[in-house]
Design an enzyme around this catalytic site. Structure first.
Site, short mmCIF file in Angstrom:
data_model
loop_
_atom_site.label_atom_id
_atom_site.label_comp_id
_atom_site.label_asym_id
_atom_site.label_seq_id
_atom_site.Cartn_x
_atom_site.Cartn_y
_atom_site.Cartn_z
N ASP A 48 0.83 -1.21 0.00
CA ASP A 48 0.00 0.00 0.00
C ASP A 48 0.86 1.25 0.00
O ASP A 48 0.53 2.25 -0.66
CB ASP A 48 -0.91 0.01 1.23
CG ASP A 48 -1.95 -1.10 1.19
OD1 ASP A 48 -2.30 -1.52 0.07
OD2 ASP A 48 -2.39 -1.54 2.26
N GLY A 84 3.05 -1.54 12.04
CA GLY A 84 1.78 -1.02 11.60
C GLY A 84 1.77 -0.71 10.12
O GLY A 84 2.80 -0.77 9.44
#
Length: 303
Positions: free
Chosen positions: A251, A286
């Site tokens: 991403d 994360g």
């Protein structure tokens, strides 16, 4: 120039384990953390962190998670006026297991993400949107509506065809730049193995092209990134880093690439920058919190 992202918004529950569980096995988690996630949110954060004015369209539930995630997105500089809060669906969630080696397994529950509609897209203002960026965690009908509307406005349409879904291939003719990883390329090209060498990758990628002006970008993990056009193919080599958490690396690449292209960067230079951004992202925990800013990426490239 701006980046408009249509995509998913999730609450990521990330559990760290020594080794990923095998089928039927229970393992002890070493920690549990909650993060902003979802491919749409992650890519929007990556684009915004790279300096592009970024809008995100999607949906969350009218629950505590939805309100919190919208606040976090705004904190990263993402515009969220196109994010709906739905009363009849919960905010999407992803349950992520990350091993000590940095590998991961993910289960996603779509929730409100599955209720984004073409009608919602029709209500958006696309004037001045240089780049449209989508993934496949929201309904393909909404993506199709956005890409058709974007074509009329002269926007560059980027599709990260992940996860690999059969209905995703129907969107390829509407796509200007298609982004895949090796596994997704093998799935869509109906190969019995994942291509590794540039020659294999370019041959498989060209099978997916429906127009001579399309570009296909294939991320190859540590090997790097391949860029394939009808008449050329190039490889940007991977950067050696110590991976702590690979969640969100793809991403990060997509969002950083969109931001670079929105700034009118040449494709190969944009791929170089996005590749460096992704390499930086795996060195932090994360998904959204690991996205580097443009200054960090430029400094990394100079080294």
């Amino acid at each position: 120039m701006t980046v408009f992202v249509l995509g998913s918004i999730n609450l990521d529950a990330v559990a760290r384990v020594d080794d990923l569980p095998r089928p039927g096995e229970t393992v002890a988690g070493r920690s549990l953390e909650l993060f902003l996630g979802g491919k749409g949110a992650n890519q929007a954060v990556a684009a915004a962190r790279m300096g592009a004015p970024t809008r995100l369209m999607g949906a969350v539930g009218q629950d505590d998670s939805g309100a919190s995630l919208k606040t976090k997105l705004m904190g990263y500089g993402v515009q969220v006026s196109d994010v709906l809060e739905l009363a009849d669906a919960p905010t999407g969630q992803a349950h992520v297991w990350v091993s000590a080696s940095g590998e991961n397994m993910i289960v996603v529950t779509a929730g409100a993400n599955a209720l984004v509609t073409p009608q919602q897209v029709a209500g958006a203002t696309l004037e001045g949107q240089r780049i449209l960026l989508c993934q496949l965690e929201t309904p393909p009908t909404a993506i199709e509506a956005l890409f058709r509307a974007g074509a009329a406005k002269g926007a560059l349409r980027i599709l990260n065809a992940a996860p690999a879904l059969p209905q995703g291939a129907a969107l390829f003719p509407l796509t200007d730049i298609l982004i895949l990883n090796q596994t997704e390329l093998a799935t869509y090209a109906k190969l019995d193995h994942e291509p590794v060498r540039l020659e294999e990758v370019s041959l498989a990628a060209r099978k997916l092209m429906s127009r001579p002006d399309q570009t296909i970008i294939v991320t190859l993990g540590a090997t790097g990134v391949a860029g394939v056009r009808r008449d050329e193919a190039f490889l940007v080599e991977g950067r050696k880093v110590k991976a702590i958490d690979t969640v969100g690396a793809g991403d990060c690449f997509c969002g950083a690439l969109a931001a670079a292209l929105a700034a009118n960067m040449d494709l190969r230079d944009a791929v170089e920058m996005a590749n460096a951004a992704a390499a930086l992202s795996v060195q932090k925990s994360g998904a959204a919190p690991s996205m580097p800013n443009r200054r960090e990426v430029e400094a990394f490239l100079e080294r």
